[in-house]
Scaffold this motif. Structure first.
Motif, PDB file in Angstrom:
ATOM      1  N   LEU A  75      -4.883 -30.252 102.971  1.00  0.00           N
ATOM      2  CA  LEU A  75      -4.980 -29.286 101.877  1.00  0.00           C
ATOM      3  C   LEU A  75      -5.541 -29.976 100.642  1.00  0.00           C
ATOM      4  CD1 LEU A  75      -1.371 -27.798 102.190  1.00  0.00           C
ATOM      5  CD2 LEU A  75      -3.483 -26.751 103.034  1.00  0.00           C
ATOM      6  N   SER A  76      -6.031 -29.188  99.698  1.00  0.00           N
ATOM      7  CA  SER A  76      -6.357 -29.752  98.394  1.00  0.00           C
ATOM      8  C   SER A  76      -5.055 -29.802  97.586  1.00  0.00           C
ATOM      9  CB  SER A  76      -7.380 -28.883  97.656  1.00  0.00           C
ATOM     10  OG  SER A  76      -6.787 -27.666  97.236  1.00  0.00           O
ATOM     11  N   VAL A  77      -5.041 -30.590  96.539  1.00  0.00           N
ATOM     12  CA  VAL A  77      -3.852 -30.655  95.680  1.00  0.00           C
ATOM     13  C   VAL A  77      -3.572 -29.282  95.082  1.00  0.00           C
ATOM     14  CG1 VAL A  77      -2.880 -31.665  93.584  1.00  0.00           C
ATOM     15  CG2 VAL A  77      -4.057 -33.134  95.228  1.00  0.00           C
ATOM     16  N   ASP A  78      -4.623 -28.550  94.702  1.00  0.00           N
ATOM     17  CA  ASP A  78      -4.432 -27.208  94.147  1.00  0.00           C
ATOM     18  C   ASP A  78      -3.821 -26.261  95.180  1.00  0.00           C
ATOM     19  OD1 ASP A  78      -5.355 -27.937  91.657  1.00  0.00           O
ATOM     20  OD2 ASP A  78      -7.428 -27.286  92.062  1.00  0.00           O
ATOM     21  N   GLU A  79      -4.270 -26.348  96.436  1.00  0.00           N
ATOM     22  CA  GLU A  79      -3.690 -25.509  97.494  1.00  0.00           C
ATOM     23  C   GLU A  79      -2.212 -25.847  97.701  1.00  0.00           C
ATOM     24  OE1 GLU A  79      -7.363 -24.600 100.556  1.00  0.00           O
ATOM     25  OE2 GLU A  79      -6.548 -26.644 100.490  1.00  0.00           O
ATOM     26  N   LEU A  80      -1.896 -27.133  97.671  1.00  0.00           N
ATOM     27  CA  LEU A  80      -0.506 -27.552  97.844  1.00  0.00           C
ATOM     28  C   LEU A  80       0.346 -27.063  96.674  1.00  0.00           C
ATOM     29  CD1 LEU A  80       1.540 -29.057  99.555  1.00  0.00           C
ATOM     30  CD2 LEU A  80       0.877 -31.163  98.397  1.00  0.00           C
ATOM     31  N   LYS A  81      -0.173 -27.170  95.464  1.00  0.00           N
ATOM     32  CA  LYS A  81       0.560 -26.672  94.292  1.00  0.00           C
ATOM     33  C   LYS A  81       0.802 -25.172  94.391  1.00  0.00           C
ATOM     34  CE  LYS A  81      -0.855 -30.185  90.941  1.00  0.00           C
ATOM     35  NZ  LYS A  81      -1.646 -30.456  89.727  1.00  0.00           N
ATOM     36  N   ALA A  82      -0.194 -24.429  94.851  1.00  0.00           N
ATOM     37  CA  ALA A  82      -0.044 -22.985  95.012  1.00  0.00           C
ATOM     38  C   ALA A  82       1.005 -22.667  96.078  1.00  0.00           C
ATOM     39  CB  ALA A  82      -1.386 -22.349  95.387  1.00  0.00           C
ATOM     40  N   GLU A  83       1.001 -23.425  97.161  1.00  0.00           N
ATOM     41  CA  GLU A  83       2.010 -23.221  98.213  1.00  0.00           C
ATOM     42  C   GLU A  83       3.411 -23.483  97.670  1.00  0.00           C
ATOM     43  OE1 GLU A  83       3.395 -25.761 102.046  1.00  0.00           O
ATOM     44  OE2 GLU A  83       1.274 -25.192 102.083  1.00  0.00           O
ATOM     45  N   LEU A  84       3.561 -24.544  96.901  1.00  0.00           N
ATOM     46  CA  LEU A  84       4.873 -24.860  96.321  1.00  0.00           C
ATOM     47  C   LEU A  84       5.310 -23.809  95.312  1.00  0.00           C
ATOM     48  CD1 LEU A  84       4.387 -28.689  95.862  1.00  0.00           C
ATOM     49  CD2 LEU A  84       5.926 -27.563  97.472  1.00  0.00           C
ATOM     50  N   ALA A  85       4.384 -23.322  94.508  1.00  0.00           N
ATOM     51  CA  ALA A  85       4.709 -22.290  93.531  1.00  0.00           C
ATOM     52  C   ALA A  85       5.185 -21.024  94.236  1.00  0.00           C
ATOM     53  CB  ALA A  85       3.521 -21.987  92.635  1.00  0.00           C
ATOM     54  N   ALA A  86       4.500 -20.646  95.315  1.00  0.00           N
ATOM     55  CA  ALA A  86       4.881 -19.462  96.088  1.00  0.00           C
ATOM     56  C   ALA A  86       6.258 -19.653  96.722  1.00  0.00           C
ATOM     57  CB  ALA A  86       3.844 -19.155  97.166  1.00  0.00           C
ATOM     58  N   ALA A  87       6.522 -20.846  97.252  1.00  0.00           N
ATOM     59  CA  ALA A  87       7.826 -21.114  97.873  1.00  0.00           C
ATOM     60  C   ALA A  87       8.938 -21.077  96.836  1.00  0.00           C
ATOM     61  CB  ALA A  87       7.796 -22.475  98.578  1.00  0.00           C
ATOM     62  N   ASN A  88       8.662 -21.584  95.641  1.00  0.00           N
ATOM     63  CA  ASN A  88       9.696 -21.605  94.594  1.00  0.00           C
ATOM     64  C   ASN A  88       9.939 -20.247  93.968  1.00  0.00           C
ATOM     65  OD1 ASN A  88      10.184 -24.341  94.918  1.00  0.00           O
ATOM     66  ND2 ASN A  88       8.656 -24.946  93.404  1.00  0.00           N
ATOM     67  N   SER A  89       8.997 -19.318  94.131  1.00  0.00           N
ATOM     68  CA  SER A  89       9.195 -17.984  93.550  1.00  0.00           C
ATOM     69  C   SER A  89       9.991 -17.072  94.475  1.00  0.00           C
ATOM     70  CB  SER A  89       7.841 -17.340  93.246  1.00  0.00           C
ATOM     71  OG  SER A  89       7.150 -17.035  94.437  1.00  0.00           O
ATOM     72  N   ASN A  90      10.177 -17.501  95.724  1.00  0.00           N
ATOM     73  CA  ASN A  90      10.958 -16.673  96.685  1.00  0.00           C
ATOM     74  C   ASN A  90      12.426 -16.854  96.522  1.00  0.00           C
ATOM     75  OD1 ASN A  90       8.629 -15.679  97.793  1.00  0.00           O
ATOM     76  ND2 ASN A  90       8.510 -17.253  99.378  1.00  0.00           N
TER      77      ASN A  90
END
Length: 170
Positions: A155-170
């Motif tokens: 993944l790119s760092v931005d993709e990983l950050k987006a994945e983490l943001a989505a996981a933390n919003s659940n």
């Protein structure tokens, strides 16, 4: 302190710093020259990169977890074992939706006196000698875990950050 004990008689502790959520509970036993921890890491658990002057062997008994050693990453599943060399920078990340249970063995022992609930296994007439135990070092580590994780996971760092943001919003 008895030399033999049942796992149910060992106090549960939460012993490891996290950088990104999740929780870990441990049960730890130790002797003079080694220790063993049974660690249950919940979904999202991410430990802080760290080192110790001890060799470590991990065994996954259930679930799965990513283990990062220096600049490499390995997806470990039930039945897998890995060795972490002395002084290697390492951390773990449970990216799954369920718990992972690991057995970790360190030799020499990581200092049990700083770990909540650690239980010494000694004969009644034996004097513990923890003079060879080692500290876990979490500061001054020059590693960017997110960069390494993104590369290992494709993944790119931005993709990983987006994945983490989505996981933390659940």
């Amino acid at each position: 302190m008895p030399i033999c004990v049942n796992i149910d008689d060992i106090e549960e502790g939460q012993n490891v710093l996290q950088t990104r959520g999740g929780a870990m509970s441990t049960k730890m036993v130790y002797g003079n020259d080694c220790n063993m921890m049974i660690a249950v890491r919940g979904p999202g658990y991410h430990s802080h990169p760290h080192t110790h002057d001890a060799e470590q062997i991990n065994y996954v008994t259930s679930g799965e977890v990513w283990v990062f050693i220096n600049d490499r990453g390995f997806l470990m599943k039930a039945g897998d074992l890995c060795r972490i060399p002395r002084n290697a920078v390492h951390w773990a990340w449970n990216r799954s939706g369920g718990d992972v249970t690991l057995i970790e063995v360190h030799a020499p022992a990581c200092d049990p006196l700083v770990r909540k609930g650690a239980f010494g296994l000694y004969f009644e007439d034996e004097t513990p000698d923890l003079s060879t135990s080692v500290d876990t070092v979490r500061s001054g580590i020059e590693v960017d875990p997110m960069e390494i994780e993104a590369r290992v996971l494709g993944l790119s760092v931005d993709e990983l950050k987006a994945e983490l943001a989505a996981a933390n919003s659940n």
